[in-house]
Design a protein around this motif. Structure first.
Motif, PDB file in Angstrom:
ATOM      1  N   ARG A  43       0.818  -1.199   0.000  1.00  0.00           N
ATOM      2  CA  ARG A  43       0.000   0.000   0.000  1.00  0.00           C
ATOM      3  C   ARG A  43       0.861   1.261   0.000  1.00  0.00           C
ATOM      4  O   ARG A  43       0.537   2.232  -0.669  1.00  0.00           O
ATOM      5  CB  ARG A  43      -0.902  -0.056   1.231  1.00  0.00           C
ATOM      6  N   ILE A  44       1.935   1.319   0.723  1.00  0.00           N
ATOM      7  CA  ILE A  44       2.819   2.475   0.749  1.00  0.00           C
ATOM      8  C   ILE A  44       3.436   2.696  -0.612  1.00  0.00           C
ATOM      9  O   ILE A  44       3.552   3.830  -1.087  1.00  0.00           O
ATOM     10  CB  ILE A  44       3.923   2.276   1.826  1.00  0.00           C
TER      11      ILE A  44
ATOM     12  N   ALA B 163       2.100   1.847  -3.504  1.00  0.00           N
ATOM     13  CA  ALA B 163       1.041   2.329  -4.407  1.00  0.00           C
ATOM     14  C   ALA B 163       0.790   3.813  -4.203  1.00  0.00           C
ATOM     15  O   ALA B 163       0.605   4.563  -5.179  1.00  0.00           O
ATOM     16  CB  ALA B 163      -0.239   1.534  -4.170  1.00  0.00           C
ATOM     17  N   ASP B 164       0.780   4.263  -2.950  1.00  0.00           N
ATOM     18  CA  ASP B 164       0.594   5.699  -2.680  1.00  0.00           C
ATOM     19  C   ASP B 164       1.736   6.523  -3.253  1.00  0.00           C
ATOM     20  O   ASP B 164       1.528   7.590  -3.838  1.00  0.00           O
ATOM     21  CB  ASP B 164       0.492   5.940  -1.175  1.00  0.00           C
ATOM     22  N   ALA B 165       2.959   6.044  -3.090  1.00  0.00           N
ATOM     23  CA  ALA B 165       4.126   6.756  -3.618  1.00  0.00           C
ATOM     24  C   ALA B 165       4.069   6.824  -5.140  1.00  0.00           C
ATOM     25  O   ALA B 165       4.385   7.860  -5.748  1.00  0.00           O
ATOM     26  CB  ALA B 165       5.410   6.078  -3.155  1.00  0.00           C
TER      27      ALA B 165
ATOM     28  N   ARG C 170       1.319   6.682  -6.986  1.00  0.00           N
ATOM     29  CA  ARG C 170       0.243   7.595  -7.336  1.00  0.00           C
ATOM     30  C   ARG C 170       0.691   9.063  -7.216  1.00  0.00           C
ATOM     31  O   ARG C 170       0.408   9.891  -8.053  1.00  0.00           O
ATOM     32  CB  ARG C 170      -0.952   7.331  -6.419  1.00  0.00           C
ATOM     33  N   ARG C 171       1.401   9.351  -6.115  1.00  0.00           N
ATOM     34  CA  ARG C 171       1.903  10.711  -5.932  1.00  0.00           C
ATOM     35  C   ARG C 171       2.906  11.096  -7.013  1.00  0.00           C
ATOM     36  O   ARG C 171       2.919  12.218  -7.498  1.00  0.00           O
ATOM     37  CB  ARG C 171       2.559  10.836  -4.560  1.00  0.00           C
TER      38      ARG C 171
END
Length: 199
Positions: free
Chosen positions: A1-2, A4-6, A8-9
């Motif tokens: 999950r971390i 994927a967030d990175a 996306r950002r």
């Protein structure tokens, strides 16, 4: 999950950077147009012409008087002789050495006011009509004498109508007279000039 967030950002940052890079020329052009529109003064409100005597009302040269040398209406600037002098470095050529030259820098239109011809104080201007119908500038304000501020000779010279002569689309006077006589039975002078012509 971390991760994927990175990711996306990172994608969002890249998209924002690409959008900024694409719109930068357009933003610069829009900023330039906005600045021109903000500084613009309507022609009907423009009261200072080349050759006018003005008083500087703001800045380091406040209170100094000079004659307007040049006017830039698009940028709302005026150049006054002997006022707002700046030093410029002039490059020398083979014969003359380089030197430092003082020249006039531009002043904002709002930083100068017309000088009253009677007492020399800075005044505002209103337009009035004389008895013969000519439109004149009249000084007004707290220190104004209410006298007429004459238009400078340079400004009046630009307003004269130039004689252009006969152009390619103009008819010869004989043809015009003959055509108007055929259409109305009268010559051009009889119709518009009120005179009579002998034929």
């Amino acid at each position: 999950r971390i991760v994927a967030d990175a990711a996306r950002r990172a994608v969002a940052t890249a998209n924002a950077r690409r959008q900024r890079a694409m719109s930068q020329p357009f933003r610069k052009a829009a900023h330039k147009l906005k600045r021109l529109a903000r500084n613009a003064i309507a022609d009907s409100s423009w009261n200072i012409y080349r050759g006018d005597r003005v008083v500087v009302t703001r800045g380091r040269d406040r209170g100094q008087t000079g004659v307007v040398r040049e006017v830039d209406r698009e940028k709302s600037l005026v150049y006054v002789t002997g006022v707002n002098l700046v030093k410029k470095h002039a490059r020398g050529d083979g014969e003359t050495p380089g030197q430092i030259v003082a020249r006039e820098a531009a002043l904002r239109y709002s930083s100068v006011a017309l000088a009253d011809p009677a007492n020399g104080h800075p005044v505002r201007v209103t337009r009035m009509f004389l008895d013969d119908g000519t439109k004149v500038r009249v000084s007004r304000g707290r220190l104004a004498s209410g006298s007429v501020i004459p238009m400078p000779g340079e400004a009046m010279g630009r307003r004269t109508v130039r004689a252009t002569g006969r152009g390619p689309a103009d008819a010869a006077s004989e043809v015009a007279a003959r055509t108007s006589r055929e259409a109305t039975g009268k010559t051009f002078l009889e119709v518009f000039g009120g005179g009579s012509s002998e034929s």
